[in-house]
Design an enzyme around this catalytic site. Structure first.
Site, PDB file in Angstrom:
ATOM      1  N   CYS A 171      15.178  20.774  44.775  1.00  0.00           N
ATOM      2  CA  CYS A 171      16.070  20.918  45.007  1.00  0.00           C
ATOM      3  C   CYS A 171      17.851  20.416  45.063  1.00  0.00           C
ATOM      4  O   CYS A 171      18.057  19.475  45.639  1.00  0.00           O
ATOM      5  CB  CYS A 171      16.608  21.788  46.584  1.00  0.00           C
ATOM      6  SG  CYS A 171      17.734  22.542  47.023  1.00  0.00           S
ATOM      7  N   CYS A 206      20.165  20.181  47.853  1.00  0.00           N
ATOM      8  CA  CYS A 206      19.068  19.923  49.011  1.00  0.00           C
ATOM      9  C   CYS A 206      19.575  18.345  49.528  1.00  0.00           C
ATOM     10  O   CYS A 206      19.667  16.896  50.395  1.00  0.00           O
ATOM     11  CB  CYS A 206      17.990  19.617  49.774  1.00  0.00           C
ATOM     12  SG  CYS A 206      17.535  21.914  48.863  1.00  0.00           S
TER      13      CYS A 206
END
Length: 323
Positions: free
Chosen positions: A79, A82
């Site tokens: 991700c 993230c």
């Protein structure tokens, strides 16, 4: 939005936690037991960020949430957002010095937790306060918004549940901290230039002078206050006050109109009217409109000062309409 209880079927049973009152009682009991055993030991800053899995969720999150709000960062290695949000949350966890604990949860390795929290996308950030789960935000959001959310979370933890955080070992903090950068300055000349610009009606010059100070020292209190005040004056200097107030009265759903009227309220000394107008606007709006009203309210808090009782009251009102 209100804190909600979440059943961690297969992980931990939260069925017994049915209301804030019961959660508060559990938190108080846990703190009393910790005090009876000599209190919680101070932790190093590195212990403010932990990795959590399904097996340790009850011990590391639910039990710890009786003494400190636990912020949950659901993330994954693949991700990209993230990778931006995670380091920011870790830095803030250390900066807040034990007022919240950051628990990082890898969704690939903890699918059950992801499902039980109803997460549709990551990064997703929740909190657990005295056994109650509270959704905070999803996606990589601006740092200013994260700070405001954390401040409100901590305030709720303190006011509703008496959570005072965890002690951080000062010696460990000093050992872990990088060498302190020499304080820049002095700023007398820049601050004097800002005041001279204000006196001359050169609001753009005053804004720039204060920004020059803050570029070296972002926390400089006089420059922060001066910048907030100069920017407010710059916003209202060309407004037709009568037209703005008429527009706001006739269009209560127009967020731009309410923000402009709040600026005029504050400049006119009607501090509580300005705060109340924006809190109400936040209450009845959503999405970008809500964010615009909330952020302007935070800017007006800076103009008055965090320690002013009117700001404290307005912060509590804002927390009630947001959570």
């Amino acid at each position: 939005m209100q804190p909600r209880n979440m059943s961690m079927s297969g992980v931990v049973d939260l069925a017994a936690v049915k209301a804030a009152g019961e959660a508060k009682a559990k938190a108080e009991q846990a703190r009393a037991e910790a005090a009876r055993q000599g209190g919680s030991a101070a932790v190093p800053p590195s212990a403010l960020v932990i990795d959590v899995d399904e097996a340790g969720f009850e011990r590391d999150v639910l039990q710890r949430s009786a003494e400190v709000p636990v912020v949950l960062d659901f993330w994954a290695e693949w991700c990209e957002p993230c990778k931006q949000l995670g380091p920011l949350l870790e830095r803030l966890a250390v900066e807040y010095n034990g007022r919240f604990l950051l628990a990082k949860i890898d969704v690939d390795a903890n699918q059950m937790l992801m499902q039980q929290f109803g997460i549709q996308g990551i990064p997703a950030v929740f909190a657990v306060v005295a056994g109650q789960a509270l959704p905070l935000f999803q996606g990589a959001v601006p740092e200013a918004q994260i700070r405001e959310t954390l401040d409100q979370l901590i305030q709720i933890g303190e006011e509703r549940f008496g959570l005072t955080g965890i002690a951080v070992d000062a010696d460990a903090s000093a050992a872990d901290a990088p060498a302190e950068r020499p304080v820049a300055g002095p700023y007398d000349a820049l601050l004097e230039a800002a005041l001279s610009a204000l006196d001359a009606g050169d609001l753009a010059g005053a804004v720039q002078a204060y920004k020059n100070v803050l570029a070296d020292d972002p926390a400089h209190p006089e420059a922060k206050l001066g910048l907030a005040q100069a920017e407010l004056l710059a916003r209202v200097q060309d407004l037709d006050a009568a037209a703005v107030r008429k527009n706001a009265a006739e269009n209560p759903a127009d967020v731009t109109a309410q923000i402009a009227a709040a600026d005029l309220d504050l400049v006119g000394g009607h501090v509580q009217d300005a705060f109340g107008r924006l809190v109400e606007t936040v209450r009845r709006t959503a999405g970008e409109d809500r964010d615009a009203a909330r952020l302007r309210l935070l800017e007006l808090f800076e103009v008055i000062g965090a320690e002013d009782p009117r700001v404290m009251t307005a912060r509590q009102a804002l927390a009630r309409v947001l959570f």
